[in-house]
Design a protein around this motif. Structure first.
Motif, PDB file in Angstrom:
ATOM      1  N   ASP A 107       0.837  -1.210   0.000  1.00  0.00           N
ATOM      2  CA  ASP A 107       0.000   0.000   0.000  1.00  0.00           C
ATOM      3  C   ASP A 107       0.865   1.250   0.000  1.00  0.00           C
ATOM      4  OD1 ASP A 107      -2.308  -1.495  -0.013  1.00  0.00           O
ATOM      5  OD2 ASP A 107      -2.657  -1.338   2.148  1.00  0.00           O
ATOM      6  N   TRP A 108       1.926   1.247   0.808  1.00  0.00           N
ATOM      7  CA  TRP A 108       2.814   2.409   0.865  1.00  0.00           C
ATOM      8  C   TRP A 108       3.534   2.609  -0.466  1.00  0.00           C
ATOM      9  CZ3 TRP A 108       8.268   2.814   0.680  1.00  0.00           C
ATOM     10  CH2 TRP A 108       8.756   4.099   0.938  1.00  0.00           C
ATOM     11  N   SER A 110       2.463   1.836  -3.403  1.00  0.00           N
ATOM     12  CA  SER A 110       1.498   2.406  -4.345  1.00  0.00           C
ATOM     13  C   SER A 110       1.346   3.903  -4.112  1.00  0.00           C
ATOM     14  CB  SER A 110       0.151   1.709  -4.199  1.00  0.00           C
ATOM     15  OG  SER A 110       0.256   0.331  -4.551  1.00  0.00           O
ATOM     16  N   GLU A 111       1.340   4.308  -2.843  1.00  0.00           N
ATOM     17  CA  GLU A 111       1.261   5.737  -2.514  1.00  0.00           C
ATOM     18  C   GLU A 111       2.491   6.487  -3.026  1.00  0.00           C
ATOM     19  OE1 GLU A 111       0.833   5.997   1.689  1.00  0.00           O
ATOM     20  OE2 GLU A 111      -1.086   4.916   1.724  1.00  0.00           O
ATOM     21  N   GLU A 114       2.384   7.048  -6.758  1.00  0.00           N
ATOM     22  CA  GLU A 114       1.465   8.139  -7.072  1.00  0.00           C
ATOM     23  C   GLU A 114       2.075   9.487  -6.715  1.00  0.00           C
ATOM     24  OE1 GLU A 114      -3.135   9.576  -6.072  1.00  0.00           O
ATOM     25  OE2 GLU A 114      -2.403   7.612  -5.399  1.00  0.00           O
ATOM     26  N   ALA A 115       2.731   9.553  -5.553  1.00  0.00           N
ATOM     27  CA  ALA A 115       3.337  10.819  -5.116  1.00  0.00           C
ATOM     28  C   ALA A 115       4.443  11.269  -6.064  1.00  0.00           C
ATOM     29  CB  ALA A 115       3.893  10.658  -3.701  1.00  0.00           C
TER      30      ALA A 115
END
Length: 237
Positions: A107-108, A110-111, A114-115
Motif C-alpha cells: 500500500d505504501w 502504491s502511494e 502516485e506521489a
C-alpha cells in the motif's frame, strides 16, 4: 541527498543516460521513506546520507549490468522498493512490478508511485512462491531482481520462474558470496538457469563493495517449481 545521488551517478558513469529529474526524484523518495519509517519498519538505514548511498546508489549500480530500456522487470520481495523503484526512476521506459508479501508495504509503495507521478509501475501483494505459478506472471519478465531476501539456492527457486527464456535473474549479494554461489549452481541448473558472470562494484561515496550475480534463463522452469515455501526451506535444491 540529491547532491550525493547526482555526484554518485556521475561516478558510476550514468549521468548522461538517466533523466535530469532522477536525482531529485530519488531524493524525494528517500525523504518519504525516512518519514514513513518513523511509524512503519521499512529500513534499518535511517541516516539520509546512507539512504542516498546504500539504497539509491547501490540500486543504480545495476545499470552497469544490463540494458533496461523498454524491458520488463519484477522485483521479488521488494520491501521498501529496492531495487525496482529506483530503477524505474532511472529508466522510465522500464515496466516494473514490485512484489511483496506484506500488504501495508505494498500500500505504501502504491502511494509513493502516485506521489512521484510514476507510470508503468505496479505493486502486488502476494507470496513469490505462489505468484511464480500464476500464468499472468510466470516467465513473463525480462528481468527478476532480489536484494537481501534469502540464500541463493532458495532465491533462485523463487525468482527464476518469473523470467522469460533469454532473460536474467539479477541477484544482489555481497562480494563474500562465492561459497553461496557454488552451493547454488545445481539449483540454478535445475531451474533452467546458467550463471553468466558476477559484477562487483563499490558504492560511490563509500568503501562498501557489493556484487550482482547475473543468471541467464536458458530453458523453461519445470511445472513443479516453485514449490511451497516450507518445502523450499526444508529441502533446498
Amino acid at each position: 541527498m540529491e547532491t550525493l545521488i547526482q555526484t554518485g551517478l556521475a561516478q558510476l558513469g550514468q549521468t548522461a543516460s538517466v533523466p535530469d529529474a532522477a536525482p531529485a526524484l530519488l531524493s524525494r523518495y528517500g525523504q518519504l521513506l525516512l518519514e514513513k519509517n518513523q511509524v512503519m519498519n521499512l529500513t534499518a538505514i535511517t541516516n539520509p546520507r546512507d539512504v542516498a548511498t546504500l539504497h539509491m546508489l547501490d540500486c543504480a549500480a545495476l545499470l552497469d549490468c544490463a540494458g533496461f530500456e523498454g524491458k520488463t522487470l519484477i522485483d521479488v520481495g521488494t520491501g521498501a522498493g529496492f531495487p525496482g523503484l529506483p530503477l524505474k526512476i532511472l529508466v522510465p521506459s522500464l515496466e516494473v512490478t514490485l512484489l511483496d508479501s506484506l500488504n501495508k508495504r505494498v500500500d505504501w509503495l502504491s502511494e509513493i508511485c502516485e506521489a512521484l507521478s510514476l507510470d508503468g509501475i505496479r505493486a502486488i501483494h502476494a507470496r513469490a512462491e505462489e505468484s511464480g505459478q500464476d500464468p499472468a506472471l510466470r516467465e513473463r519478465f525480462d528481468f527478476a531482481t532480489a536484494r537481501a531476501v534469502a540464500e541463493l539456492r532458495l532465491l533462485s527457486e523463487l525468482c527464476l520462474p518469473f523470467v522469460k527464456v533469454g532473460g536474467y535473474f539479477l541477484a544482489m549479494k555481497g562480494t563474500d558470496s562465492d561459497d553461496e554461489l557454488t552451493s547454488a549452481l545445481s539449483a540454478i541448473r535445475i531451474l533452467g538457469g546458467q550463471v553468466e558472470r558476477c559484477f562487483d562494484y563499490t558504492i560511490p561515496h563509500t568503501d562498501v563493495a557489493h556484487r550482482v550475480i547475473l543468471i541467464r534463463k536458458i530453458t523453461p522452469v519445470l511445472e513443479k517449481y516453485p514449490r511451497r515455501w516450507s518445502k523450499i526451506q526444508k529441502a533446498p535444491l
